[in-house]
Design an enzyme around this catalytic site. Structure first.
Site, PDB file in Angstrom:
ATOM      1  CE  LYS A  58      75.062  21.456  69.092  1.00 38.35           C
ATOM      2  NZ  LYS A  58      76.378  22.108  69.240  1.00 38.35           N
ATOM      3  CD  GLU A 105      63.906  33.752  65.032  1.00 34.71           C
ATOM      4  OE1 GLU A 105      64.234  34.551  64.133  1.00 34.71           O
ATOM      5  OE2 GLU A 105      62.732  33.602  65.397  1.00 34.71           O
ATOM      6  CD  GLU A 147      74.370  34.971  57.388  1.00 35.97           C
ATOM      7  OE1 GLU A 147      74.352  33.720  57.358  1.00 35.97           O
ATOM      8  OE2 GLU A 147      73.823  35.634  58.287  1.00 35.97           O
ATOM      9  CB  CYS A 194      71.549  37.033  62.641  1.00 33.64           C
ATOM     10  SG  CYS A 194      70.856  37.788  64.112  1.00 33.64           S
TER      11      CYS A 194
HETATM   12  P1  NAD Z   1      75.460  27.025  62.381  1.00 31.18           P
HETATM   13  O1  NAD Z   1      74.199  26.804  61.620  1.00 31.18           O
HETATM   14  O2  NAD Z   1      76.713  26.504  61.808  1.00 31.18           O
HETATM   15  O3  NAD Z   1      75.338  26.359  63.836  1.00 31.18           O
HETATM   16  C1  NAD Z   1      74.292  26.698  64.720  1.00 31.18           C
HETATM   17  C2  NAD Z   1      74.112  25.561  65.716  1.00 31.18           C
HETATM   18  O4  NAD Z   1      73.611  24.420  65.011  1.00 31.18           O
HETATM   19  C3  NAD Z   1      75.403  25.112  66.407  1.00 31.18           C
HETATM   20  O5  NAD Z   1      75.148  24.783  67.756  1.00 31.18           O
HETATM   21  C4  NAD Z   1      75.780  23.868  65.621  1.00 31.18           C
HETATM   22  O6  NAD Z   1      76.570  22.962  66.369  1.00 31.18           O
HETATM   23  C5  NAD Z   1      74.411  23.285  65.334  1.00 31.18           C
HETATM   24  N1  NAD Z   1      74.368  22.353  64.204  1.00 31.18           N
HETATM   25  C6  NAD Z   1      75.267  22.196  63.200  1.00 31.18           C
HETATM   26  N2  NAD Z   1      74.846  21.221  62.365  1.00 31.18           N
HETATM   27  C7  NAD Z   1      73.666  20.772  62.837  1.00 31.18           C
HETATM   28  C8  NAD Z   1      72.727  19.801  62.395  1.00 31.18           C
HETATM   29  N3  NAD Z   1      72.914  19.065  61.299  1.00 31.18           N
HETATM   30  N4  NAD Z   1      71.597  19.621  63.123  1.00 31.18           N
HETATM   31  C9  NAD Z   1      71.363  20.364  64.223  1.00 31.18           C
HETATM   32  N5  NAD Z   1      72.228  21.301  64.701  1.00 31.18           N
HETATM   33  C10 NAD Z   1      73.357  21.500  64.008  1.00 31.18           C
HETATM   34  O7  NAD Z   1      75.530  28.581  62.678  1.00 31.18           O
HETATM   35  P2  NAD Z   1      76.689  29.383  63.429  1.00 31.18           P
HETATM   36  O8  NAD Z   1      77.855  29.436  62.519  1.00 31.18           O
HETATM   37  O9  NAD Z   1      76.845  28.882  64.813  1.00 31.18           O
HETATM   38  O10 NAD Z   1      76.006  30.837  63.538  1.00 31.18           O
HETATM   39  C11 NAD Z   1      75.991  31.747  62.509  1.00 31.18           C
HETATM   40  C12 NAD Z   1      74.671  31.713  61.779  1.00 31.18           C
HETATM   41  O11 NAD Z   1      73.602  31.935  62.685  1.00 31.18           O
HETATM   42  C13 NAD Z   1      74.562  32.829  60.744  1.00 31.18           C
HETATM   43  O12 NAD Z   1      73.948  32.342  59.584  1.00 31.18           O
HETATM   44  C14 NAD Z   1      73.668  33.848  61.439  1.00 31.18           C
HETATM   45  O13 NAD Z   1      72.975  34.715  60.563  1.00 31.18           O
HETATM   46  C15 NAD Z   1      72.740  32.964  62.199  1.00 31.18           C
HETATM   47  N6  NAD Z   1      72.142  33.682  63.323  1.00 31.18           N
HETATM   48  C16 NAD Z   1      70.808  34.022  63.237  1.00 31.18           C
HETATM   49  C17 NAD Z   1      70.209  34.740  64.260  1.00 31.18           C
HETATM   50  C18 NAD Z   1      68.748  35.133  64.192  1.00 31.18           C
HETATM   51  O14 NAD Z   1      68.182  35.482  65.227  1.00 31.18           O
HETATM   52  N7  NAD Z   1      68.112  35.090  63.030  1.00 31.18           N
HETATM   53  C19 NAD Z   1      70.961  35.120  65.373  1.00 31.18           C
HETATM   54  C20 NAD Z   1      72.316  34.756  65.429  1.00 31.18           C
HETATM   55  C21 NAD Z   1      72.887  34.020  64.397  1.00 31.18           C
END
Ligand code: NAD
Length: 501
Positions: A190, A265, A400, A299
């Site tokens: 997803k 992550e 962040e 990230c």
């Molecule tokens: P997000 O947490 O909003 O969404 C990530 C994914 O989770 C999306 O596919 C979203 O649809 C899904 N999601 C949302 N609510 C959910 C729930 N209740 N249960 C399960 N899945 C759910 O993050 P984003 O805005 O897409 O990405 C940015 C974030 O990701 C930042 O905090 C960034 O630091 C982090 N990030 C971390 C890494 C790493 O390797 N540590 C890499 C890239 C991004």
């Protein structure tokens, strides 16, 4: 139900955006909801790049059923043959890299130079991990008991739920999906709703590379609806999520109830430490790239610079000059250094932090406002922003921001720099600029982060090395590298008794 995803259609001379379907059991199918959502270009908010299915829990259920049905045959296929399919996919990605990079820029905003890099990570990791199919080693060890020997073998887990963010739309789905498949699991993927197109391309390519039906399933739609259903489904053996710490915490809680394996992550508040003996020009160049590249939406983006007070003014002035020289615009244009934020909502979220910084008493050096002059009025642009005189406990030093936003924190010593660097809930990435070998080795020991860079910015991964964070940047798992396949498998220990003669 259709067997292939329909191409773009032309109505009254206008190219209509293509509508992508879910991919379930080897077939492209519309959602039972009958509803789609738009994947738009953040550089031109009225441009719809593609449409995707707003799926329901019923679609997800069909995807999990398909993944379960495909699992026995896929795990029985020899791992080197599974690897051969992944290698073919990596080569197809390579052949289409330019075209896929432009699509990624259109849905996500970062310049083509960066989307080419995003794809390169997927390609390199695909090539690397494909070979692991021939190296799925276990242990052979002596038993303490006469006439026995012991071996360990690796087993796939079952159906893996993969949930990905929007900021690395190809690299992250690939670096989860490839090792999960190689280990013999089947997958329900997803993607984030801001960037599903790149994941759809990955699915098409794996299909073309010969992945059997049902081994990889792709369902698009809101995480708030599909997330809980996927994470709590008893048929799911493991969840692999990259996203925000907030969502990660919820997913971990839900998985914890069923003791479901989960790899997380999550976010970061990454610091660059600049010591008084640092080469300032090198440090400024690295911080400008690590802080403003991908519009600060990595990230691992540098969001704090902890700088020795002796060089703080000189460093900050040079960094501000670098920020003000960045060419901001549509990532498809060659001259663009920094593209838009991923959507209009993010402009408001970043701007809120500029207001918080001012209210907290930090000094705004440059930026601090959205950009809407000329062509920028069509997109989600924000000026590269630098605050100085920030203290370690301010919200702009702790939370962040996920935008082109750097907080400069002056300190008086190495010890204070380390204390400040380690003072957030995050531990993803950290860097230090110094010419002293002694300080380098102390920093390697003292910094609490999963990734440490010496005389470089806080960003950058290599496919053959582990990637991940400490503290609330994750839950201790690592991606990439040789261990990536282990993350998606479990060890079985076998005690063998020799036949009695
Ligand atoms: P997000 O947490 O909003 O969404 C990530 C994914 O989770 C999306 O596919 C979203 O649809 C899904 N999601 C949302 N609510 C959910 C729930 N209740 N249960 C399960 N899945 C759910 O993050 P984003 O805005 O897409 O990405 C940015 C974030 O990701 C930042 O905090 C960034 O630091 C982090 N990030 C971390 C890494 C790493 O390797 N540590 C890499 C890239 C991004």
């Amino acid at each position: 139900m259709t067997t292939s995803s329909p191409a773009s259609t032309e109505t009254q001379g206008q190219i209509q955006p293509r509508t992508y379907l879910n991919f379930i059991g080897g077939e492209w199918r519309p959602s039972v909801s009958g509803v789609t959502f738009d994947d738009t270009n953040p550089a031109h908010r009225h441009e719809i790049v593609a449409r995707f299915q707003k799926s329901t829990v019923a679609d997800l259920d069909a995807a999990i059923r398909a993944a379960e049905a495909a699992a026995p045959a896929w795990r029985a296929l020899p791992a080197p043959q599974r690897g051969a399919i992944i290698l073919r996919a990596a080569l197809l990605l390579e052949a289409r890299q330019q075209e896929l990079a432009r699509d990624m820029t259109r849905e996500m905003g970062k310049p083509v130079r960066e989307t080419m890099g995003d794809l390169q990570t997927a390609i390199d990791f695909g090539k690397f991990v494909a070979g692991e199919g021939s190296r799925a080693e276990g242990e052979t060890v002596p038993s303490a008991i006469p006439d026995k020997m012991c071996i360990t073998i690796r087993q796939p887990l079952g159906v893996i739920g993969i949930i990905t963010p929007w900021n690395f739309p190809m690299a992250i789905p690939a670096w989860k999906t490839f090792p999960a498949l190689l280990a013999g699991n089947t997958v329900v993927l997803k993607p984030a709703s801001d960037t599903p197109l790149s994941s759809a391309h990955l699915v098409e390519i794996l299909d073309e590379a010969g992945l059997p039906k049902g081994v990889l399933n792709f369902v698009t739609g809101p995480g708030s609806v599909l997330g809980d259903a996927l994470v709590t489904d008893p048929r799911i053996a493991m969840i692999s999520l990259t996203g925000s710490t907030e969502v990660g915490r919820r997913v971990a809680e839900l998985c914890g109830r069923d003791l479901r394996r989960v790899s997380l992550e999550l976010g970061g508040k990454n610091a660059v430490i600049v010591m008084d003996d640092a080469n300032l020009d090198e440090a400024v160049k690295a911080v400008a790239w690590a802080g403003f590249g991908t519009t600060g939406q990595r990230c691992t983006a540098t969001s704090r610079v902890i700088v020795h007070e002796k060089v703080a003014d000189a460093f900050t002035a040079k960094l501000a000059a670098a920020a003000e020289h960045l060419h901001i615009g549509d990532g498809l244009l060659n001259e663009t250094d920094m593209g838009p934020l991923v959507n209009q909502g993010r402009v408001g979220a970043v701007h809120e932090y500029a207001e918080i910084g001012q209210a907290e008493g930090a000094r705004l050096v440059t930026g601090g406002h959205p950009l809407s002059e000329g062509a920028l009025s069509e997109g989600a642009y924000y000026a590269p922003t630098i605050f100085t005189d920030v203290t370690a406990t301010m919200r702009i030093a702790q939370e962040e921001v996920f935008g082109p936003f750097i907080s400069v924190i002056p300190v008086a010593s190495y010890e204070e720099a380390i204390e400040v660097a380690n003072s957030t809930i995050y531990g993803l990435s950290c860097a230090i600029f110094t010419e002293s070998a002694r300080t380098v080795f102390r920093a390697m020991r003292d910094i609490n982060a999963g990734l440490i860079y010496i005389n470089a910015g806080t960003t950058g991964a290599e496919p053959h090395l582990p990637f991940g964070g400490t503290k609330q940047s994750g839950n201790g798992h690592r991606e990439l590298g040789r261990k990536a396949v282990e993350e998606f498998s479990e060890t079985k220990t076998v005690f063998v008794t020799y036949p009695q003669v």
